[in-house]
Design a protein around this motif. Structure first.
Motif, short mmCIF file in Angstrom:
data_model
loop_
_atom_site.label_atom_id
_atom_site.label_comp_id
_atom_site.label_asym_id
_atom_site.label_seq_id
_atom_site.Cartn_x
_atom_site.Cartn_y
_atom_site.Cartn_z
N GLU A 35 0.79 -1.23 0.00
CA GLU A 35 0.00 0.00 0.00
C GLU A 35 0.83 1.28 0.00
O GLU A 35 0.27 2.36 0.03
CB GLU A 35 -0.91 0.05 1.23
N GLU A 36 2.13 1.20 0.01
CA GLU A 36 2.96 2.39 0.18
C GLU A 36 4.01 2.46 -0.92
O GLU A 36 4.68 1.47 -1.21
CB GLU A 36 3.65 2.34 1.55
N PHE A 37 4.14 3.64 -1.52
CA PHE A 37 5.19 3.78 -2.52
C PHE A 37 5.69 5.21 -2.57
O PHE A 37 5.11 6.12 -1.98
CB PHE A 37 4.72 3.29 -3.89
N GLY A 38 6.76 5.41 -3.29
CA GLY A 38 7.36 6.72 -3.43
C GLY A 38 7.83 6.94 -4.85
O GLY A 38 8.05 5.99 -5.61
N VAL A 39 7.99 8.19 -5.21
CA VAL A 39 8.55 8.56 -6.49
C VAL A 39 9.72 9.49 -6.22
O VAL A 39 9.56 10.55 -5.62
CB VAL A 39 7.52 9.26 -7.40
N LEU A 40 10.91 9.05 -6.62
CA LEU A 40 12.13 9.85 -6.46
C LEU A 40 12.41 10.52 -7.80
O LEU A 40 12.46 9.84 -8.84
CB LEU A 40 13.30 8.96 -6.05
N VAL A 41 12.57 11.84 -7.80
CA VAL A 41 12.79 12.59 -9.02
C VAL A 41 14.10 13.35 -8.91
O VAL A 41 14.33 14.08 -7.94
CB VAL A 41 11.63 13.59 -9.27
N ASN A 42 14.97 13.16 -9.89
CA ASN A 42 16.23 13.92 -10.00
C ASN A 42 16.11 14.82 -11.22
O ASN A 42 15.86 14.34 -12.33
CB ASN A 42 17.42 12.98 -10.19
N ILE A 43 16.27 16.12 -11.02
CA ILE A 43 16.09 17.09 -12.10
C ILE A 43 17.41 17.82 -12.33
O ILE A 43 18.04 18.30 -11.40
CB ILE A 43 15.01 18.12 -11.74
N SER A 44 17.79 17.92 -13.59
CA SER A 44 18.95 18.73 -13.94
C SER A 44 18.55 19.71 -15.05
O SER A 44 17.76 19.38 -15.93
CB SER A 44 20.12 17.85 -14.40
#
Length: 129
Positions: A35-44
């Motif tokens: 039931e749990e998740f994450g989204v990791l975003v790296n922006i350049s």
């Protein structure tokens, strides 16, 4: 734990301070438990002034929780962000303020408004973590 990654390239619209800038985002969706998740975003954004000296990191965490009453299921969304400096930058404070303003005005406010169209927002805060 499972994950899925995608890379998105786009042009960020011009503002009163900056011309059109190309950006590259690497998004990784991580499922922690069922039931749990994450989204990791790296922006350049290397075309920005001093853009090669930093990267922007965002983490969206979505966790199940109980709503105002114990019978109502809800989700808790936490958005964390930060700036990672790859080398020393003379304009560090100015860069951080510009990123904060851009995230709040551009990304977070639009995201919040989109969620509010379909979901009841119980609490809305914006702070750097």
């Amino acid at each position: 734990m499972s994950y899925l990654t995608r890379i998105v390239s786009y042009a960020k619209a011009a503002s009163k301070f900056i011309k059109v800038v190309n950006a590259l985002e690497e998004k990784t969706c991580i499922r922690v438990i069922k039931e749990e998740f994450g989204v990791l975003v790296n922006i350049s954004m290397p075309e920005l002034p001093f853009g090669n000296t930093f990267r922007i990191k965002l983490l969206y965490k979505i966790m199940p929780t109980r709503g105002l009453s114990s019978e109502v299921l809800s989700s808790h969304l936490v958005v964390s962000w930060g700036v990672v400096f790859l080398q020393k930058a003379m304009m560090k404070g100015m860069i951080e303020r510009g990123i904060r303003h851009g995230l709040k005005e551009g990304s977070f406010d639009q995201f919040n408004n989109l969620l509010a169209l379909n979901f009841k927002i119980l609490r809305d805060t914006f702070s750097r973590s």
